[in-house]
Design an enzyme around this catalytic site. Structure first.
Site, mmCIF file in Angstrom:
data_model
loop_
_atom_site.group_PDB
_atom_site.id
_atom_site.type_symbol
_atom_site.label_atom_id
_atom_site.label_comp_id
_atom_site.label_asym_id
_atom_site.label_seq_id
_atom_site.Cartn_x
_atom_site.Cartn_y
_atom_site.Cartn_z
ATOM 1 C CB ALA A 119 60.544 78.554 60.489
ATOM 2 N N GLY A 170 70.876 79.626 60.190
ATOM 3 C CA GLY A 170 71.632 80.624 59.449
ATOM 4 C C GLY A 170 73.042 80.137 59.129
ATOM 5 C CG HIS A 211 44.058 82.169 27.489
ATOM 6 N ND1 HIS A 211 43.771 82.243 28.837
ATOM 7 C CD2 HIS A 211 43.158 81.305 26.956
ATOM 8 C CE1 HIS A 211 42.742 81.464 29.089
ATOM 9 N NE2 HIS A 211 42.342 80.877 27.975
HETATM 10 P P1 NAD Z 1 67.887 81.583 57.487
HETATM 11 O O1 NAD Z 1 68.559 82.826 57.928
HETATM 12 O O2 NAD Z 1 67.123 81.567 56.230
HETATM 13 O O3 NAD Z 1 66.875 81.083 58.612
HETATM 14 C C1 NAD Z 1 67.271 80.799 59.909
HETATM 15 C C2 NAD Z 1 66.046 80.858 60.799
HETATM 16 O O4 NAD Z 1 66.421 80.344 62.065
HETATM 17 C C3 NAD Z 1 65.530 82.279 61.030
HETATM 18 O O5 NAD Z 1 64.145 82.307 60.826
HETATM 19 C C4 NAD Z 1 65.902 82.562 62.482
HETATM 20 O O6 NAD Z 1 64.978 83.415 63.122
HETATM 21 C C5 NAD Z 1 65.862 81.169 63.066
HETATM 22 N N1 NAD Z 1 66.691 81.000 64.274
HETATM 23 C C6 NAD Z 1 67.907 81.522 64.525
HETATM 24 N N2 NAD Z 1 68.357 81.099 65.717
HETATM 25 C C7 NAD Z 1 67.387 80.290 66.231
HETATM 26 C C8 NAD Z 1 67.251 79.532 67.419
HETATM 27 N N3 NAD Z 1 68.220 79.524 68.329
HETATM 28 N N4 NAD Z 1 66.132 78.813 67.595
HETATM 29 C C9 NAD Z 1 65.131 78.802 66.657
HETATM 30 N N5 NAD Z 1 65.218 79.504 65.523
HETATM 31 C C10 NAD Z 1 66.324 80.228 65.295
HETATM 32 O O7 NAD Z 1 69.053 80.487 57.496
HETATM 33 P P2 NAD Z 1 69.099 79.016 56.905
HETATM 34 O O8 NAD Z 1 67.754 78.494 56.648
HETATM 35 O O9 NAD Z 1 70.023 78.282 57.805
HETATM 36 O O10 NAD Z 1 69.826 79.256 55.525
HETATM 37 C C11 NAD Z 1 71.144 79.831 55.484
HETATM 38 C C12 NAD Z 1 71.365 80.608 54.241
HETATM 39 O O11 NAD Z 1 71.408 79.756 53.114
HETATM 40 C C13 NAD Z 1 70.279 81.626 54.010
HETATM 41 O O12 NAD Z 1 70.842 82.902 54.201
HETATM 42 C C14 NAD Z 1 69.857 81.464 52.602
HETATM 43 O O13 NAD Z 1 70.052 82.634 51.884
HETATM 44 C C15 NAD Z 1 70.748 80.371 52.029
HETATM 45 N N6 NAD Z 1 69.859 79.401 51.375
HETATM 46 C C16 NAD Z 1 69.142 79.817 50.301
HETATM 47 C C17 NAD Z 1 68.257 78.957 49.698
HETATM 48 C C18 NAD Z 1 67.451 79.441 48.549
HETATM 49 O O14 NAD Z 1 67.805 80.459 47.967
HETATM 50 N N7 NAD Z 1 66.375 78.769 48.175
HETATM 51 C C19 NAD Z 1 68.073 77.675 50.196
HETATM 52 C C20 NAD Z 1 68.795 77.295 51.303
HETATM 53 C C21 NAD Z 1 69.696 78.172 51.886
#
Ligand code: NAD
Ligand code: FAD
Length: 478
Positions: free
Chosen positions: A189, A278, A451
């Protein structure tokens, strides 16, 4: 003989291509090595333009229009009849946007006299760079004065849910579904899970998000995370916290997710599963053993605050190095590295890097959360103002969310701004500018906001820090 370059950039993502352009502006002879093939063609722009920021926002926009047309227009007296979505057209539009931008970057490089070397770059000992062309031509060894490593990142894989590009996909696969899965599982999430989960939910999928941690968006301000969870849950995202996926099984065109939630073993079957737990730095084939570059335990290239590596004249930027994996952070590091090469004392302010989650409403913040400020031992004061009583938000039918400020109670210095709401990603830049100018809360209180605008909630949130918001009953008297 190979062409002589002042600077070779390895990687043409937002970090790499901005560095190359800035260096060309300063008069350097620059090459940018990029190996990516997208839709069968060499493509500039990295993860961000090809399979990240841009295609995800194209789909977020299409899916938001679809949902909004279905549900929001009636209240305005607008009748639409049956609303349908053609996924092939939506995806073709996404591809067009991506190609327009990646083609635009290639044109920018050309216009700035930068050579795009299509192929793989590898840093060798003595700051030399081996270039292996995509077209099979002989490899060349380049001997630039400076090198910037900008090879980005790739998704993290987990053995319990191996990506098969069919039923189990990563973010790249989830951007390319050719039909709406009736049921969609998402592991993680985080930012990608919430953005892509929202896209497919809006288009009709029943989405379940499994999050291993027991808290939602732990990096965000607690009040912001709590309200975001509430709003997204109300929209239909089934977010299961403390849910650790232990195994997956693919059978008969479906994928079953086995998970443990709060000690209890459960399972659920889906049409598709997105793994987004991630990303990790990508340095495969980037460095020869004797290149002299130090990596951290987690595989990042080790750099100082100015992105200098362990080799003189070699810099590393973006997702390949410490810090948030964000395109704008990569871009600013690329520009900083070049300015440093040129002898300017440039510095990225890592304290004011904005985070945005492009759900609807958007979630955005800059600076310290209330909890982070307290952890630093700062005595804080906060103010919050809801869009539910903002005239413009009500006129637009978009009342969800709020603006929150965190400030130093002793000095009145602004420490952080946190926004959930329509246009939060743009609005939060007001906080970033205020933080950069070391504003006090009073500075914001004394300004005149137009406004009726959503930004009036920014003004009111600043006023409410001292109990003097006008459109809220506040008990403090000052
Ligand atoms: P993230 O780090 O945002 O979220 C990964 C989530 O997966 C975390 O909440 C973590 O606790 C959870 N997690 C990890 N291992 C798990 C498991 N085995 N089972 C269940 N949950 C688990 O990573 P993401 O969503 O993959 O995004 C990667 C990167 O891409 C991020 O660092 C983000 O900065 C970048 N990104 C940024 C944007 C934006 O700026 N809007 C959009 C998309 C991606
Ligand atoms: P990258 O963009 O990853 O570019 C690196 C490039 O280097 C790649 O194209 C790769 O092919 C190339 N390369 C690697 N090794 C070599 C080599 N040896 N030789 C030649 N070329 C090589 N960030 C945001 O700020 N906002 C968002 O909304 C956002 N949305 C995202 C959505 C998704 C689905 C994903 C996956 C990511 C998103 N991100 C977002 C994160 C953003 O894409 C990255 O932070 C950003 O692309 C990092 O830029 P970079 O230049 O460091 O690396």
């Amino acid at each position: 003989m190979a062409q002589q370059y002042d600077l070779v950039v390895i990687g043409g993502g937002p970090g790499g291509y901005e560095a190359a352009i800035r260096a060309a502006q300063l008069g350097y002879k620059v090459a940018c090595i990029e190996k990516r093939i997208h839709n069968g063609k060499p493509s500039m722009g990295g993860t961000c333009l090809n399979v990240g920021c841009i295609p995800s926002k194209a789909l977020l926009d299409s899916s938001h229009r679809y949902e909004s047309t279905q549900h929001d227009l009636q209240a305005h007296g607008i009748g639409t009849g049956d609303v349908s979505i053609d996924i092939a057209t939506m995806q073709a539009r996404k591809t067009k946007v991506v190609e327009q931008l990646t083609g635009g970057v290639a044109q920018l490089l050309k216009g700035n006299g930068i050579d795009w070397l299509q192929g793989t770059g590898k840093l060798l000992a003595g700051k030399k760079v081996e270039f292996i062309p995509l077209n099979g031509d002989e490899a060349q060894t380049l001997e630039p004065n400076y090198v910037i490593l900008a090879s980005g990142s790739v998704p993290v894989n987990i053995p319990v849910a191996p990506v098969d590009e069919a039923l189990i996909v990563d973010s790249t696969g989830a951007l390319a579904f050719d039909q709406v899965p009736a049921t969609l599982g998402v592991i993680g999430a985080g930012v990608i899970g919430l953005e892509l989960g929202s896209v497919w939910r809006r288009l009709g999928s029943q989405v379940v998000i499994f999050e291993a941690l027991d808290s939602f968006l732990p990096m965000a301000d607690k009040a912001l995370a709590k309200e975001t969870q509430k709003v997204l849950t109300k929209q239909g995202l089934d977010i299961r916290l403390n849910a650790k996926v232990t195994a997956t099984e693919t059978k008969d065109g479906k994928v079953t997710v086995k998970y443990n939630q709060a000690g209890e073993d459960k399972e659920q079957t889906f049409d598709k599963l997105i793994v987004c737990v991630g990303r990790k730095p990508y340095a495969e084939g980037l460095l020869s053993d004797d290149a002299g570059i130090t990596l951290t335990e987690r595989g990042f290239v080790q750099v100082d605050d100015q992105c200098k590596t362990s080799v003189d004249g070699v810099y590393a930027i973006g997702d390949l190095v410490r810090g948030p994996m964000l395109a704008h952070k990569a871009m600013e590091e690329g520009v900083m590295a070049v300015e440093r090469i040129h002898g300017h004392a440039a510095q990225v302010n890592y304290d004011t890097i904005i985070s945005v989650i492009y759900t609807f409403p958007e979630v955005a913040w800059v600076g310290l959360s209330e909890e982070a400020a307290k952890e630093k031992g700062i005595e804080v004061k906060t103010g919050q103002f809801p869009f539910a009583v903002n005239g413009r938000a009500l006129a637009a039918g978009e009342p969800a969310g709020f603006v929150k400020f965190v400030a130093d109670a002793k000095t009145d210095r602004l420490l952080g701004m946190h926004v959930l709401g329509s246009g939060a990603g743009d609005m939060v830049h007001q906080g970033m500018i205020a933080l950069e100018f070391v504003s006090s809360v009073e500075d914001l209180q004394l300004m005149t906001f137009a406004h009726p605008t959503l930004s009036e909630a920014v003004h009111e949130a600043a006023l409410s820090v001292d109990g003097r918001a006008i459109h809220a009953i506040q008990r403090k008297r000052k």
